[in-house]
Design an enzyme around this catalytic site. Structure first.
Site, PDB file in Angstrom:
ATOM      1  N   GLU A  52       0.837  -1.196   0.000  1.00 43.03           N
ATOM      2  CA  GLU A  52       0.000   0.000   0.000  1.00 43.03           C
ATOM      3  C   GLU A  52       0.872   1.247   0.000  1.00 43.03           C
ATOM      4  O   GLU A  52       1.637   1.483   0.922  1.00 43.03           O
ATOM      5  CB  GLU A  52      -0.914  -0.012   1.230  1.00 43.03           C
ATOM      6  CG  GLU A  52      -2.023   1.026   1.176  1.00 43.03           C
ATOM      7  CD  GLU A  52      -1.616   2.350   1.793  1.00 43.03           C
ATOM      8  OE1 GLU A  52      -1.886   3.396   1.172  1.00 43.03           O
ATOM      9  OE2 GLU A  52      -1.025   2.350   2.878  1.00 43.03           O
ATOM     10  N   ASP A 125       0.841  -2.607   6.193  1.00 39.14           N
ATOM     11  CA  ASP A 125       1.409  -2.149   7.458  1.00 39.14           C
ATOM     12  C   ASP A 125       0.856  -2.963   8.631  1.00 39.14           C
ATOM     13  O   ASP A 125      -0.269  -3.474   8.571  1.00 39.14           O
ATOM     14  CB  ASP A 125       1.088  -0.669   7.683  1.00 39.14           C
ATOM     15  CG  ASP A 125       1.749   0.236   6.657  1.00 39.14           C
ATOM     16  OD1 ASP A 125       2.679  -0.232   5.978  1.00 39.14           O
ATOM     17  OD2 ASP A 125       1.337   1.400   6.550  1.00 39.14           O
ATOM     18  N   ASP A 127      -0.679  -2.392  11.288  1.00 49.38           N
ATOM     19  CA  ASP A 127      -1.585  -1.602  12.116  1.00 49.38           C
ATOM     20  C   ASP A 127      -3.026  -1.864  11.678  1.00 49.38           C
ATOM     21  O   ASP A 127      -3.290  -2.713  10.815  1.00 49.38           O
ATOM     22  CB  ASP A 127      -1.236  -0.110  12.039  1.00 49.38           C
ATOM     23  CG  ASP A 127      -1.309   0.440  10.608  1.00 49.38           C
ATOM     24  OD1 ASP A 127      -1.851  -0.255   9.720  1.00 49.38           O
ATOM     25  OD2 ASP A 127      -0.832   1.568  10.377  1.00 49.38           O
ATOM     26  N   ASP A 129      -5.177   0.015   9.986  1.00 53.28           N
ATOM     27  CA  ASP A 129      -5.438   0.347   8.579  1.00 53.28           C
ATOM     28  C   ASP A 129      -4.891  -0.737   7.660  1.00 53.28           C
ATOM     29  O   ASP A 129      -5.520  -1.118   6.670  1.00 53.28           O
ATOM     30  CB  ASP A 129      -4.807   1.696   8.215  1.00 53.28           C
ATOM     31  CG  ASP A 129      -5.633   2.877   8.713  1.00 53.28           C
ATOM     32  OD1 ASP A 129      -6.821   2.665   9.026  1.00 53.28           O
ATOM     33  OD2 ASP A 129      -5.095   3.989   8.803  1.00 53.28           O
TER      34      ASP A 129
END
Length: 214
Positions: A52, A125, A127, A129
């Site tokens: 991303e 990532d 996290d 998101d």
């Protein structure tokens, strides 16, 4: 419009979207999201990492083994195909890019034998998101390219969330609980804790060592 007219309009839109997608030249991608392809043509060895954003894409391109690892950056969260009609999904740039890169079609016309990569790795990532983007990508593969999952071609990369270091000791961990445990084990003095907010914050060596090394 009547139900029949609405259905006809949707079918026409779907056919137009399919025609537009199939007529696109291979790898004719957005200038900010071009595929960095690998050199090998051996589909069984080839890997494609779906990442991303440009920052993560840059780190991944530097870290990769270009002989067999391709990098495909996508921009933000792809369309949720559970909530979109097919003709709308096929107009989405990121979805078009994924279909073109993998090369095996989609839906009823999908042919798994044409897949250019036998390792399709979702690398987002570490996290919330990143987890959301991963779910959206998995949903897309399940709805439009399910044979890839059934063939065992779809993988999830797990980058670390923290690096805990003290002197020559270092450990990469994947949650706050693991980080606290590592800190307690190393002892509080002289400890360095680095949190990776995204893949782009990792240098190429760290990304290769923790996430991309086969």
């Amino acid at each position: 419009l009547s139900c029949a007219e609405k259905a006809a309009k949707i079918r026409k839109s779907e056919e137009k979207a399919k025609t537009n997608l199939l007529s696109k030249p291979k790898y004719s991608f957005d200038s900010n999201g071009k595929l960095a392809n690998c050199e090998s043509k051996d589909m069984k060895k080839c890997e494609i990492f779906i990442v991303e954003g440009d920052s993560a894409g840059g780190s991944a391109k530097t870290a990769r083994n270009r002989q067999f690892q391709a990098i495909l950056p996508i921009r933000g969260k792809i369309l949720n195909v559970e909530k979109a009609l097919e003709h709308k999904a096929l107009k989405n740039l990121e979805i078009q890019t994924l279909i073109s890169a993998i090369g095996s079609g989609y839906g009823d016309s999908f042919d798994v034998s044409r897949a250019r990569y036998h390792h399709i790795v979702i690398m987002t990532d570490a996290d919330v998101d990143g987890a959301h983007i991963r779910i959206l990508l998995l949903t897309f593969f399940f709805r439009y390219m399910k044979p890839l999952i059934e063939a065992g071609y779809v993988y999830i990369a797990q980058p670390p969330l923290f690096r805990v270091a003290k002197g020559k000791q270092e450990r990469y961990v994947f949650s706050e609980e693991e980080m606290k445990s590592a800190v307690a084990e190393f002892g509080d003095k002289g400890i360095s804790v680095q949190r990776y907010k995204g893949l782009g914050e990792m240098n190429a060596g760290q990304l290769w060592e923790t996430t991309m090394d086969p």
